[in-house]
Structures are given as structure tokens and as C-alpha cells.
Design an enzyme around this catalytic site. Sequence first.
Site, short mmCIF file in Angstrom:
data_model
loop_
_atom_site.label_atom_id
_atom_site.label_comp_id
_atom_site.label_asym_id
_atom_site.label_seq_id
_atom_site.Cartn_x
_atom_site.Cartn_y
_atom_site.Cartn_z
N SER A 151 1.13 -0.96 0.26
CA SER A 151 -0.31 -0.15 -0.28
C SER A 151 1.53 0.71 0.32
O SER A 151 1.83 0.96 0.24
CB SER A 151 -0.62 -0.35 1.66
OG SER A 151 -1.42 1.09 1.85
N TYR A 164 -1.35 -0.79 10.81
CA TYR A 164 -2.03 -1.31 8.94
C TYR A 164 -0.32 -0.96 8.10
O TYR A 164 0.39 -1.73 7.91
CB TYR A 164 -2.81 0.05 8.47
CG TYR A 164 -2.95 -1.20 6.90
CD1 TYR A 164 -3.38 -1.98 6.33
CD2 TYR A 164 -2.69 -0.17 5.84
CE1 TYR A 164 -4.15 -1.97 5.30
CE2 TYR A 164 -3.21 0.26 4.09
CZ TYR A 164 -3.75 -1.51 4.09
OH TYR A 164 -4.40 -1.61 2.69
N1 LIG Z 1 -9.01 -0.07 -1.50
C1 LIG Z 1 -7.64 0.39 -1.16
O1 LIG Z 1 -8.05 1.56 -1.34
C2 LIG Z 1 -6.52 -0.64 -0.81
C3 LIG Z 1 -5.01 0.76 -0.48
C4 LIG Z 1 -4.23 0.28 -0.78
C5 LIG Z 1 -3.63 -1.44 0.01
N2 LIG Z 1 -5.32 -1.99 -0.63
C6 LIG Z 1 -4.71 -3.23 -0.37
O2 LIG Z 1 -4.94 -4.33 -1.04
C7 LIG Z 1 -5.61 -5.25 -1.09
C8 LIG Z 1 -7.02 -5.85 -1.09
O3 LIG Z 1 -8.11 -4.98 -0.67
P1 LIG Z 1 -9.67 -3.84 -0.97
O4 LIG Z 1 -10.13 -2.90 -1.10
O5 LIG Z 1 -9.93 -5.41 -2.32
O6 LIG Z 1 -9.82 -4.63 0.63
P2 LIG Z 1 -11.54 -5.50 0.72
O7 LIG Z 1 -11.60 -5.01 2.37
O8 LIG Z 1 -12.81 -5.21 -0.49
O9 LIG Z 1 -11.52 -7.02 0.22
C9 LIG Z 1 -10.10 -7.86 0.83
C10 LIG Z 1 -10.91 -9.71 0.97
O10 LIG Z 1 -9.73 -10.16 1.47
C11 LIG Z 1 -10.11 -11.32 2.21
N3 LIG Z 1 -10.03 -11.14 2.99
C12 LIG Z 1 -9.39 -10.61 4.86
N4 LIG Z 1 -9.03 -11.49 5.48
C13 LIG Z 1 -8.63 -13.19 4.90
C14 LIG Z 1 -8.35 -13.82 5.47
N5 LIG Z 1 -8.02 -13.80 6.45
N6 LIG Z 1 -8.16 -14.83 4.02
C15 LIG Z 1 -8.49 -15.12 3.25
N7 LIG Z 1 -9.14 -13.87 2.57
C16 LIG Z 1 -9.58 -11.91 3.75
C17 LIG Z 1 -12.22 -10.71 2.23
O11 LIG Z 1 -13.04 -10.88 2.88
C18 LIG Z 1 -12.27 -9.64 0.96
O12 LIG Z 1 -12.42 -10.31 0.66
C19 LIG Z 1 -5.15 -5.96 0.50
O13 LIG Z 1 -3.92 -6.48 0.74
C20 LIG Z 1 -5.38 -4.36 1.28
O14 LIG Z 1 -4.29 -3.98 2.15
C21 LIG Z 1 -5.97 -1.56 -0.22
#
Ligand SMILES: NC(=O)c1ccc[n+]([C@@H]2O[C@H](COP(=O)([O-])OP(=O)(O)OC[C@H]3O[C@@H](n4cnc5c(N)ncnc54)[C@H](O)[C@@H]3O)[C@@H](O)[C@H]2O)c1
Length: 271
Positions: A151, A164
Site C-alpha cells: 500500500s 496497517y
Molecule cells: N482499497 C484500497 O484503497 C487499498 C489501498 C492500498 C492497498 N490495498 C490492499 O489491497 C488488498 C485488497 O484490498 P480491498 O480494498 O480489495 O479490500 P476488501 O476488504 O474489499 O477485500 C479484501 C478481501 O480479503 C478477504 N480476506 C480478509 N481476511 C482474509 C483471510 N484471513 N484469508 C483470506 N481472505 C481474507 C476478504 O474476505 C475480502 O474478500 C489488501 O491487501 C489491501 O490492504 C487496498
Amino acid sequence: MDYRTAFRLDGKVALVTGAARGLGREIARALAAVGAKVAVSDIIDDGARATVEWLRASGADARGFVHDVTDETQWQQTIAGTIEALGGLDILVNNAGVESGALLAECTVEDFHRIQDVNVTGTFLGCKHAIRAMSPGGAAGRGGAIVNLSSAAGMIGVIAHSAYGASKGAVRALTKAAAVECGRLGVGVRVNSLHPGLILTAMGEQLLDGLVRLGLAPDRKQAQAALLALHPIGRFGEPADVAAAVIYLASDAARWVTGAELSVDGGVVAA
Ligand SMILES: NC(=O)c1ccc[n+]([C@@H]2O[C@H](COP(=O)([O-])OP(=O)(O)OC[C@H]3O[C@@H](n4cnc5c(N)ncnc54)[C@H](O)[C@@H]3O)[C@@H](O)[C@H]2O)c1
């Protein structure tokens, strides 16, 4: 390099974790669109199933697995299941992740550990078992590419996101160590990290709500405006912005790219 095919993934098998929704779901769609067979996994059973049905409806060869990324046995089962069902493993996207907004002075040790467990231990286990499977003599054995979702918060400080940020900084460092090790050992596995800015998935929305809940913004509208101001390009990201970068890092177009940290953030980290 044949640039007409370098970005395609025909004949490759990919596994995307946390693919029930959000970025993972779109990353799975993108990989399938450029020719990969795709295994998707998530801790949410019906979510993984729904993504598989969605992918199959567009003609993709897809499989789903219920998989908690913090559980080593489930990693072994998911990787073995992917290889058995789809004929190999060439790409792993360690996408599953969690966040929780809390001021550092209020953050509980339980919450801190939970975030490290999913984001760091989950990514570590994924790298460990994918490298084993992809390396010569492994169950897949034809090398590969690993993309770890870090991130912008793994590179710069974000208020109320110390746990985080610590986890995503760890993903960045883990990626580099894995890349160097795989390179030196000559196992044919590349490992890179992606650093998105804010995308309004469930996690992105939760982050905005957290700023209001913690009294750091008076309402949602102002929380959104404050975060938007961090993005020089003037908009939040879309899942497709991140998915396109995953295609690049997973493909042969990036065959000399390993240990890199790719910001896909509308300029957040550059500002
Ligand atoms: N959305 C953002 O702004 C953003 C920014 C930077 C990085 N990220 C990173 O991108 C990735 C995806 O984020 P997102 O926005 O799609 O999040 P989200 O919360 O929409 O989706 C995350 C998914 O991970 C699954 N998950 C959670 N814990 C789990 C576990 N123990 N085992 C298996 N699956 C699990 C959830 O069920 C969900 O389907 C993450 O690693 C997040 O940190 C997101």
C-alpha cells in the site's frame, strides 16, 4: 521480446487470494482476460464461489477455494488444489488483507496482531508455498511471478493506520528479501510489491468511515475531500488501475523486474 504477446498470460495459471470482492475480484478478472486460468480464494466461502461463477460467465477457466491466508495447512491445500485442477501455478497474487483505523495510543495489541497475521503472515505463507511449488522440482516447477499487495501506507505515514502501515511496510521488505533470495538461488521466481493509493472498495469505504468515527473529519464528505487532496491526479483509484499493473508484473513483459515496489496511487507517494 515479442511485444504483441509479452503482456498476455495464455497457458499460465494464477492464484489470487481475497478475491471475493474488491481489488482481488477485479485482479482475477484481468488475469483471465489476458488468457490465464485463474484460481480464486477467500475466507468468505460464497464470495469465492460468486467470483468463480462471474469469471466462468465470461468464458474463463476458474476454480474457487475457501482459504484463510493465516492458516499454513490451508495454503498447502489451496496450492495443491490449484495445481491439480488447473495444471500448474505460475502466478500468485497475495491480495487478501485487512485494515482497522485506530489512533496508535488507542490501538489494541489484539487488533495489531490480527492485522499483522492476515497481511504479513498471510503474505509470508503465500510466498513460502508458492516458491516451493514454482521452483525446479516443485509440484508446478516452471518458475513464476508473485505480486504482493502492499500500500502507499507501507511507504508513507497515514494517520490512524500505524498497525496497517507496519504490516504493509513488512510486506514491502518481505518482497525484496524474497526477490533477492529467488534471484540468487536461480529458481526462476520474481517477486514484486504493488502500492495502491485509495480505492473505494469495502476497505476504502471503511477507511473513510474510520476518519469520521475517530473525530478526524467532521463528516464523510470532508473525510473524502481530505483524502482526495493526497492524490495529485485528482481522483481515487479504480480496481482496474491496480489490476492492469498486476498483469504487467505477472507477465513476461516484466521478466527482468524483481524486488520492485510499484506505486499505483495517482501520485500520492510522489507528492
Ligand atoms: N482499497 C484500497 O484503497 C487499498 C489501498 C492500498 C492497498 N490495498 C490492499 O489491497 C488488498 C485488497 O484490498 P480491498 O480494498 O480489495 O479490500 P476488501 O476488504 O474489499 O477485500 C479484501 C478481501 O480479503 C478477504 N480476506 C480478509 N481476511 C482474509 C483471510 N484471513 N484469508 C483470506 N481472505 C481474507 C476478504 O474476505 C475480502 O474478500 C489488501 O491487501 C489491501 O490492504 C487496498
